[in-house]
Design a protein around this motif. Structure first.
Motif, PDB file in Angstrom:
ATOM      1  N   ARG A   1      38.636  35.034  36.058  1.00 56.91           N
ATOM      2  CA  ARG A   1      38.803  36.453  35.946  1.00 56.91           C
ATOM      3  C   ARG A   1      39.972  37.080  36.454  1.00 56.91           C
ATOM      4  O   ARG A   1      40.657  37.804  35.723  1.00 56.91           O
ATOM      5  CB  ARG A   1      37.641  37.106  36.762  1.00 56.91           C
ATOM      6  CG  ARG A   1      37.316  38.436  36.933  1.00 56.91           C
ATOM      7  CD  ARG A   1      36.385  38.975  37.720  1.00 56.91           C
ATOM      8  NE  ARG A   1      34.935  38.265  37.307  1.00 56.91           N
ATOM      9  CZ  ARG A   1      34.486  37.421  38.182  1.00 56.91           C
ATOM     10  NH1 ARG A   1      34.733  37.220  39.202  1.00 56.91           N
ATOM     11  NH2 ARG A   1      33.086  37.031  37.628  1.00 56.91           N
ATOM     12  N   ALA A   2      40.616  36.518  37.442  1.00 60.35           N
ATOM     13  CA  ALA A   2      42.184  36.581  37.722  1.00 60.35           C
ATOM     14  C   ALA A   2      43.100  36.525  37.014  1.00 60.35           C
ATOM     15  O   ALA A   2      44.132  37.166  36.537  1.00 60.35           O
ATOM     16  CB  ALA A   2      42.609  35.914  39.114  1.00 60.35           C
ATOM     17  N   LEU A   3      42.831  35.712  36.055  1.00 59.23           N
ATOM     18  CA  LEU A   3      43.783  35.034  35.032  1.00 59.23           C
ATOM     19  C   LEU A   3      43.900  36.041  33.682  1.00 59.23           C
ATOM     20  O   LEU A   3      44.825  36.700  33.459  1.00 59.23           O
ATOM     21  CB  LEU A   3      43.547  33.909  34.207  1.00 59.23           C
ATOM     22  CG  LEU A   3      44.266  33.424  33.050  1.00 59.23           C
ATOM     23  CD1 LEU A   3      45.734  33.171  33.572  1.00 59.23           C
ATOM     24  CD2 LEU A   3      43.896  32.055  32.500  1.00 59.23           C
ATOM     25  N   GLY A   4      42.708  36.662  33.644  1.00 57.30           N
ATOM     26  CA  GLY A   4      42.339  37.826  32.473  1.00 57.30           C
ATOM     27  C   GLY A   4      42.923  39.007  32.875  1.00 57.30           C
ATOM     28  O   GLY A   4      43.361  39.951  31.926  1.00 57.30           O
ATOM     29  N   ARG A   5      42.745  39.260  34.540  1.00 57.58           N
ATOM     30  CA  ARG A   5      43.277  40.680  34.726  1.00 57.58           C
ATOM     31  C   ARG A   5      44.458  40.539  35.106  1.00 57.58           C
ATOM     32  O   ARG A   5      45.253  41.429  35.938  1.00 57.58           O
ATOM     33  CB  ARG A   5      42.417  41.092  35.874  1.00 57.58           C
ATOM     34  CG  ARG A   5      40.752  41.218  35.324  1.00 57.58           C
ATOM     35  CD  ARG A   5      39.970  41.487  36.537  1.00 57.58           C
ATOM     36  NE  ARG A   5      38.639  41.833  36.272  1.00 57.58           N
ATOM     37  CZ  ARG A   5      37.587  42.106  37.005  1.00 57.58           C
ATOM     38  NH1 ARG A   5      37.896  42.126  38.074  1.00 57.58           N
ATOM     39  NH2 ARG A   5      36.330  42.447  36.363  1.00 57.58           N
ATOM     40  N   ALA A   6      45.368  39.487  35.248  1.00 58.61           N
ATOM     41  CA  ALA A   6      46.690  39.544  35.554  1.00 58.61           C
ATOM     42  C   ALA A   6      47.816  40.483  34.719  1.00 58.61           C
ATOM     43  O   ALA A   6      47.330  40.664  33.608  1.00 58.61           O
ATOM     44  CB  ALA A   6      47.253  38.077  35.377  1.00 58.61           C
ATOM     45  N   THR A   7      48.715  40.855  35.363  1.00 59.47           N
ATOM     46  CA  THR A   7      49.478  41.923  34.972  1.00 59.47           C
ATOM     47  C   THR A   7      50.462  41.071  33.719  1.00 59.47           C
ATOM     48  O   THR A   7      50.821  40.009  33.664  1.00 59.47           O
ATOM     49  CB  THR A   7      50.334  42.411  35.894  1.00 59.47           C
ATOM     50  OG1 THR A   7      51.291  41.471  36.383  1.00 59.47           O
ATOM     51  CG2 THR A   7      49.537  43.402  36.876  1.00 59.47           C
ATOM     52  N   GLY A   8      50.975  41.909  32.723  1.00 53.59           N
ATOM     53  CA  GLY A   8      51.593  41.352  31.498  1.00 53.59           C
ATOM     54  C   GLY A   8      51.064  41.370  30.263  1.00 53.59           C
ATOM     55  O   GLY A   8      49.693  41.302  30.134  1.00 53.59           O
ATOM     56  N   THR A   9      51.798  40.866  29.403  1.00 53.84           N
ATOM     57  CA  THR A   9      51.104  40.639  28.104  1.00 53.84           C
ATOM     58  C   THR A   9      50.577  39.243  28.300  1.00 53.84           C
ATOM     59  O   THR A   9      50.648  38.416  29.055  1.00 53.84           O
ATOM     60  CB  THR A   9      52.193  40.544  27.048  1.00 53.84           C
ATOM     61  OG1 THR A   9      53.346  39.492  27.200  1.00 53.84           O
ATOM     62  CG2 THR A   9      52.854  41.973  27.053  1.00 53.84           C
ATOM     63  N   ALA A  10      49.413  38.871  27.281  1.00 48.37           N
ATOM     64  CA  ALA A  10      48.993  37.598  26.986  1.00 48.37           C
ATOM     65  C   ALA A  10      50.060  36.552  26.886  1.00 48.37           C
ATOM     66  O   ALA A  10      49.929  35.486  27.265  1.00 48.37           O
ATOM     67  CB  ALA A  10      48.085  37.431  25.790  1.00 48.37           C
ATOM     68  N   HIS A  11      51.161  36.860  26.338  1.00 45.37           N
ATOM     69  CA  HIS A  11      52.297  35.768  26.275  1.00 45.37           C
ATOM     70  C   HIS A  11      53.040  35.613  27.534  1.00 45.37           C
ATOM     71  O   HIS A  11      53.102  34.293  28.050  1.00 45.37           O
ATOM     72  CB  HIS A  11      53.448  36.030  25.177  1.00 45.37           C
ATOM     73  CG  HIS A  11      54.721  35.585  25.545  1.00 45.37           C
ATOM     74  ND1 HIS A  11      54.799  33.917  24.934  1.00 45.37           N
ATOM     75  CD2 HIS A  11      55.944  35.854  25.822  1.00 45.37           C
ATOM     76  CE1 HIS A  11      56.005  33.594  25.148  1.00 45.37           C
ATOM     77  NE2 HIS A  11      56.735  34.756  25.799  1.00 45.37           N
ATOM     78  N   GLN A  12      53.190  36.332  28.382  1.00 44.82           N
ATOM     79  CA  GLN A  12      53.772  36.475  29.611  1.00 44.82           C
ATOM     80  C   GLN A  12      52.827  35.539  30.711  1.00 44.82           C
ATOM     81  O   GLN A  12      53.222  34.882  31.425  1.00 44.82           O
ATOM     82  CB  GLN A  12      54.149  37.763  30.215  1.00 44.82           C
ATOM     83  CG  GLN A  12      55.233  38.502  29.656  1.00 44.82           C
ATOM     84  CD  GLN A  12      55.511  39.889  30.006  1.00 44.82           C
ATOM     85  OE1 GLN A  12      54.579  40.399  30.449  1.00 44.82           O
ATOM     86  NE2 GLN A  12      56.709  40.398  30.126  1.00 44.82           N
ATOM     87  N   ILE A  13      51.464  35.816  30.457  1.00 45.17           N
ATOM     88  CA  ILE A  13      50.547  35.094  31.271  1.00 45.17           C
ATOM     89  C   ILE A  13      50.434  33.848  31.078  1.00 45.17           C
ATOM     90  O   ILE A  13      50.414  32.921  31.879  1.00 45.17           O
ATOM     91  CB  ILE A  13      49.415  35.774  31.248  1.00 45.17           C
ATOM     92  CG1 ILE A  13      49.278  37.230  31.800  1.00 45.17           C
ATOM     93  CG2 ILE A  13      48.144  35.304  32.041  1.00 45.17           C
ATOM     94  CD1 ILE A  13      48.182  38.204  31.576  1.00 45.17           C
ATOM     95  N   ALA A  14      50.261  33.536  29.616  1.00 40.08           N
ATOM     96  CA  ALA A  14      50.211  31.977  29.125  1.00 40.08           C
ATOM     97  C   ALA A  14      51.621  31.191  29.523  1.00 40.08           C
ATOM     98  O   ALA A  14      51.348  30.071  29.773  1.00 40.08           O
ATOM     99  CB  ALA A  14      49.920  32.069  27.746  1.00 40.08           C
ATOM    100  N   LEU A  15      52.721  31.904  29.381  1.00 41.28           N
ATOM    101  CA  LEU A  15      53.828  31.276  29.717  1.00 41.28           C
ATOM    102  C   LEU A  15      53.926  30.991  31.190  1.00 41.28           C
ATOM    103  O   LEU A  15      54.255  29.874  31.550  1.00 41.28           O
ATOM    104  CB  LEU A  15      54.952  32.092  29.308  1.00 41.28           C
ATOM    105  CG  LEU A  15      56.425  31.483  29.371  1.00 41.28           C
ATOM    106  CD1 LEU A  15      56.516  30.315  28.541  1.00 41.28           C
ATOM    107  CD2 LEU A  15      57.415  32.543  28.879  1.00 41.28           C
ATOM    108  N   GLY A  16      53.278  31.679  32.157  1.00 45.36           N
ATOM    109  CA  GLY A  16      53.215  31.295  33.448  1.00 45.36           C
ATOM    110  C   GLY A  16      52.498  30.118  33.682  1.00 45.36           C
ATOM    111  O   GLY A  16      52.766  29.444  34.633  1.00 45.36           O
ATOM    112  N   VAL A  17      51.261  30.193  33.082  1.00 43.73           N
ATOM    113  CA  VAL A  17      50.370  29.062  33.234  1.00 43.73           C
ATOM    114  C   VAL A  17      51.142  27.829  32.941  1.00 43.73           C
ATOM    115  O   VAL A  17      51.118  26.674  33.546  1.00 43.73           O
ATOM    116  CB  VAL A  17      49.118  29.294  32.398  1.00 43.73           C
ATOM    117  CG1 VAL A  17      48.321  28.086  32.463  1.00 43.73           C
ATOM    118  CG2 VAL A  17      48.496  30.353  32.958  1.00 43.73           C
TER     119      VAL A  17
END
Length: 209
Positions: free
Chosen positions: A16-32
């Motif tokens: 849930r925290a991952l889905g609500r993280a700030t940024g675009t899907a690309h920025q979040i996935a790149l962080g992971v």
């Protein structure tokens, strides 16, 4: 003690925290992906700092790397690094795995804290201790370890990017869909209220005597 129910709860919270993280899907996935790659490198103690620097450079989310980096902790370091070393050992050879295991066990044993030291000083002493043990390996052991860590980290980072990207997109689309359904229900309920109010033109509801 972590039961299966506790693990499922923590996993739901993390997703849930991952889905609500700030940024675009690309920025979040790149962080992971960055978190998985750096989390598997033998740089214990400074992994999060390095991840933040890399995420800043490539403009990725700086918070989500915490989740994969926390997978490498004092409990998991020995099996993870041992596996990574074994992969590198298959490619370039090196000392036996038992030699590495003994060094890793010393590495995760923190030095005794001196009275009066604050948390930063205790953390720094642990970092220095970990790197001292890693440097004691020598090049003949560090080369296969780094090769294995880079290869395994890459194999985890690449699919984690695409999986995280699809998850964030699906999560956010589901949230938008639920929000629209709630808005539609509210509009329909408001329309019903308006029609009821407009259908009554006045008069007494009671029967005349």
């Amino acid at each position: 003690m972590f039961t299966s129910r506790r693990w499922r709860y923590l996993m739901r919270r993390a997703l849930r925290a991952l889905g609500r993280a700030t940024g675009t899907a690309h920025q979040i996935a790149l962080g992971v992906a960055i978190g998985f790659f750096i989390g598997w490198l033998p740089i214990v103690g400074i992994q999060m700092a390095v991840a933040v620097i890399v995420c800043t450079i490539v403009r990725a989310n700086k918070v989500v790397p915490i989740f994969p980096i926390w997978l490498t902790n004092p409990v998991t370091i020995v099996p993870i690094y041992s596996f990574n070393y074994w992969i590198g050992w298959l490619l370039v050879g090196g000392p036996p795995l038992t030699d590495l295991a003994s060094i890793l066990r010393r590495m995760i044993t923190p030095p005794d804290a001196v009275e009066g030291m604050n948390r930063i000083e205790v953390w720094w002493e642990a970092v220095v201790h970990s790197f001292s043990e890693l440097l004691s390996m020598g090049w003949e052991m560090q080369v296969p370890l780094w090769i294995g860590c880079i290869l395994v980290g890459t194999c985890l980072a690449v699919p984690s990017y695409y999986i995280s990207y699809r998850f964030v997109e699906s999560f956010r689309n589901a949230v938008i869909k639920k929000r629209r359904l709630r808005q539609d229900r509210r509009r329909r309920a408001a329309a019903v209220d308006v029609s009821l109010d407009g259908g009554y033109t006045g008069g007494d509801w009671t029967q005349d005597n």
